[in-house]
Design an enzyme around this catalytic site. Structure first.
Site, PDB file in Angstrom:
ATOM      1  N   GLU A 183      -9.188   0.969   5.423  1.00 17.26           N
ATOM      2  CA  GLU A 183      -9.217   1.421   6.824  1.00 17.26           C
ATOM      3  C   GLU A 183     -10.412   2.329   7.138  1.00 17.26           C
ATOM      4  OE1 GLU A 183      -5.334   2.985   7.845  1.00 17.26           O
ATOM      5  OE2 GLU A 183      -4.538   0.969   8.094  1.00 17.26           O
TER       6      GLU A 183
ATOM      7  N   GLU B 155      -1.367  -5.083   5.562  1.00 21.20           N
ATOM      8  CA  GLU B 155      -0.299  -4.078   5.518  1.00 21.20           C
ATOM      9  C   GLU B 155       0.632  -4.249   6.707  1.00 21.20           C
ATOM     10  OE1 GLU B 155      -1.489   0.005   5.411  1.00 21.20           O
ATOM     11  OE2 GLU B 155      -3.121  -0.367   4.015  1.00 21.20           O
TER      12      GLU B 155
HETATM   13  C1  GLA Z   1      -2.310   2.796   6.595  1.00 26.24           C
HETATM   14  C2  GLA Z   1      -2.931   2.974   5.232  1.00 26.24           C
HETATM   15  C3  GLA Z   1      -1.931   2.988   4.118  1.00 26.24           C
HETATM   16  C4  GLA Z   1      -0.703   3.763   4.503  1.00 26.24           C
HETATM   17  C5  GLA Z   1      -0.124   3.170   5.747  1.00 26.24           C
HETATM   18  C6  GLA Z   1       1.157   3.828   6.192  1.00 26.24           C
HETATM   19  O1  GLA Z   1      -2.281   1.530   7.049  1.00 26.24           O
HETATM   20  O2  GLA Z   1      -3.915   2.030   4.952  1.00 26.24           O
HETATM   21  O3  GLA Z   1      -2.545   3.538   2.981  1.00 26.24           O
HETATM   22  O4  GLA Z   1      -1.038   5.089   4.714  1.00 26.24           O
HETATM   23  O5  GLA Z   1      -1.043   3.334   6.789  1.00 26.24           O
HETATM   24  O6  GLA Z   1       1.709   3.193   7.312  1.00 26.24           O
END
Ligand code: GLA
Ligand code: ZN
Length: 677
Positions: free
Chosen positions: A156, A312
């Protein structure tokens, strides 16, 4: 349509998630359990190493790959594959201590102390060097490991840094772009308030306690941040590609995240991946949530016009929404299959096993602290995985869309920082989704395109609030209509160019005035409790927020204002231009007019859903195709059963049974149907 695989060596849907064995090194019993549970959960892919730098390099230059060696071996032995991460998203404390320049500098000039994550400087030469070094070592160690499927570059990416290195890089980027200060001063209109720059060193990024009103600076700073992040990412990618040229790379994105123009990053990636955490509530509000999620999925798929990865999602709940409600039974399957319906070839989670402590200990996971396969969530994940195993035919298939909605990050940045209109709430996303909803509920596939995409592959292009339009972009839109396309634009179209200078000679600018056959003389921004009435072919509708005062210059008037001093003036128009038509909506409606117009255009253009039956409220159908077959995901987002009927003899993809006539969809049910194209 040729199929496109994430990694052709494993032509299956991926199911799994972020996995952190580095947090459980003193619990071999739990690590062994993880492998048993991975199989029971019908998972086949785990993402390893995302924040593992401190385990991999506990001291500078001292490497320890033992946990990763074991994880990759174990996962492979258990039949799984690995999405392998580079660890740059968070760094070991020794690195921050020894090289403070790697820490991000805030807008006020203060430097972060060590901690948290996603907070490094993208320009720091030492951080780039350290990241390249660890990436190279990971790549060298696992280049021939049979579990390695995809590189997960960092995590991210986002945010900005205001350190001297970053400022210098910004000035160099500007110099490269504008060549001379004179050109920059003109583009940014710096004679205003005596802001003329006479040396490159005088230029700072926009800051609350510094320059805020030079729109061109603001826009270029945002573009630069994308450039610099991409440059950093490219350096990461080079390090792994030098060793493993054939392993695809991705980085996990965050949908329409405001901070980065993802299309610039996308050019450097083999596969798009996305993280998404919608607020599923178990009420009829989920229908709106589904529409928002679908729009994001379509953006991700369209960036490369090929399947993407859902990197995710949560199998149950997150820990950072204001109210962390559980997904209701069935909602997880519905949301996951929705993602596949819109072009994902993976369903992955944050996280596979809940961490025991720290900031995400109460975030949903496949394996709970309880630790067994007996939880509701685990069982739902396993059931979804079992369905996904039946869907090999879907893998690699594409989406055929005749409708596109245009979203451009630069345009959104330019509009949002414009001083005027509704100052704080320009609502471009809301406007885009208002159009998107009309297509979603009719089961129409939509691509979310950029100004660089090829428009001619679409019969209908909708470009809401396209405020910033360069002359070249204007010409491209004109050519699209001239050659037979149908274009829909709205209030605020083509008011400024690509540097945010107002177009002279009447709006819409960039040559679009003659394409739409209108002159937009003024834009009236209404107070929230103001409204106007617009007379339309579908009856009277409400105008809110924006009413532009148009003059028809050859366009046919579709709707007119009914009140205020501009009563009788056009509120919506259509112009024949070449072989196509250009529609202009001069006001913001509350949805009914947009919906009725989109229905009309779909009918005029004979654009239909791949599912033939009428879709009741909350039920939709989206499709993928391999060129020979059409795969339709018929989904019920209602908390109640819904009835549909079809005259087609469909086959279910999973067991080949025939579906025809009346169908009752259970609450949250998805049917995956197939027919020849
Ligand atoms: C983000 C991060 C993860 C985690 C999630 C929690 O997407 O990439 O590492 O922290 O949020 O929802
Ligand atoms: Zn910096």
């Amino acid at each position: 349509m040729k199929k496109s695989f994430i990694n052709p060596s494993f032509p299956h849907l991926l199911h799994g998630g972020d996995y952190n064995p580095d947090q459980w090194q003193d619990r071999p019993d739990i690590l062994a359990e993880d492998m048993r549970l991975m199989q029971l959960a019908n998972c086949n892919a785990l993402s390893v190493g995302i924040f593992a730098w401190a385990s991999l390099e506990p001291e500078e230059g001292k490497y320890d790959f033992s946990f990763m060696d074991k994880a990759l071996d174990d996962i492979y032995k258990a039949g799984g594959r690995v999405v392998l991460a580079t660890p740059s998203g968070a760094r070991p404390a020794w690195l921050s201590m020894k090289y403070p320049e790697v820490l991000r500098t805030n807008v006020d000039g203060s430097r972060n102390t060590h901690g948290m994550r996603h907070n490094h400087c993208y320009s720091s030469p030492i951080y780039r060097q350290k990241v390249a070094e660890i990436n190279r070592r990971i790549a060298e160690r696992y280049q021939n490991h049979p579990a390695l499927l995809v590189w997960h570059i960092s995590n991210e990416y986002g945010g900005k840094c205001y350190c001297e290195n970053c400022k210098r890089a910004f000035r160099a980027w500007l110099q490269d772009k504008y060549k001379t200060l004179d050109a920059l001063n003109k583009a940014w209109w710096t004679a205003f308030w005596s802001h003329t720059y006479t040396a490159w060193e005088q230029i700072d990024p926009p800051m609350d306690h510094g320059e805020r009103y030079t729109n061109g600076l603001d826009l270029d700073w945002k573009r630069f941040c994308t450039h610099q992040t991409t440059d950093f990412m490219k350096a990461e990618i080079r390090a792994v590609k030098a060793v493993t040229p054939n392993v695809p790379v991705t980085t996990n994105m965050m949908g329409f995240y405001h901070g980065l123009d993802y299309r610039v990053l996308a050019k450097e990636l083999d596969v798009i991946s996305n993280d998404i955490y919608p607020t599923w509530r178990g009420t009829q509000a989920d229908i709106n949530t589904a529409i928002d999620a679908a729009f994001i999925h379509d953006l991700c798929r369209t960036m490369k016009h090929q399947p993407f990865m859902l990197m995710e999602s949560t199998p149950s709940h997150v820990n950072w929404h204001e109210y962390n409600k559980l997904k209701r039974p069935g909602a997880h399957e519905l949301a996951s299959l929705q993602t596949i319906a819109h072009g994902a070839d993976t369903v992955q989670y944050f996280q596979f096993r809940k961490s025991r402590g720290a900031g995400e200990q109460f975030h949903g996971a496949v394996i709970d602290h309880e630790g067994s396969e007996n939880t509701r969530v685990f069982k739902e994940v396993a059931a979804l995985g079992a369905r996904m195993k039946q869907l090999d035919a879907i893998v690699g298939t594409k989406t055929a869309a005749r409708v596109a909605i245009l979203h451009d990050w630069s345009n959104r940045w330019a509009l949002e920082s414009a001083q005027g209109f509704q100052l704080k709430h320009k609502k471009i996303g809301t406007t885009q989704r208002q159009f998107y909803r009309s297509f979603w509920k009719r089961g129409i596939n939509v691509d979310v395109i950029s100004p660089e995409d090829n428009f001619t592959r679409y019969d209908l292009v909708v470009a809401p609030m396209l405020y910033s339009v360069s002359d070249a972009q204007g010409q491209k839109l004109a050519a699209y209509v001239e050659q037979g396309g149908t274009l829909v634009c709205t209030y605020t179209t083509a008011m400024v160019d690509e540097t945010t200078l107002a177009h002279l000679g009447g709006w819409p600018g960039a040559g679009l005035r003659r394409v739409f056959g209108i002159w937009n003389e003024e834009i009236d921004t209404l107070y929230p409790d103001d409204c106007n009435t617009v007379q339309t072919p579908f009856g009277n509708v409400k105008a809110v927020d924006y009413c532009e005062l148009l003059h028809a210059e050859g366009a046919e008037v579709i709707a007119t204002y009914a009140s205020d001093f501009y009563a009788g003036m056009p509120a919506a128009t259509v112009n024949r231009y070449g072989k196509g038509k250009a529609y202009y909506f001069a006001f913001r409606d509350t949805g009914d007019f947009t919906d009725a117009m989109m229905e009309k255009l779909l009918n005029d253009l004979n654009i239909t859903s791949d599912f033939d039956g009428a879709l009741p409220h909350g039920v939709t159908a989206h499709s993928r195709t391999d060129g020979e077959n059409v795969f339709v995901f018929l989904q019920n987002f209602n908390t109640e059963a819904a009835n549909v009927s079809t005259a087609t003899a469909w086959q279910t993809v999973e067991n080949g049974s025939t579906v025809c006539g009346a169908i009752t969809l259970k609450p949250y049910e998805t049917l995956i149907l197939k027919k020849e194209r």
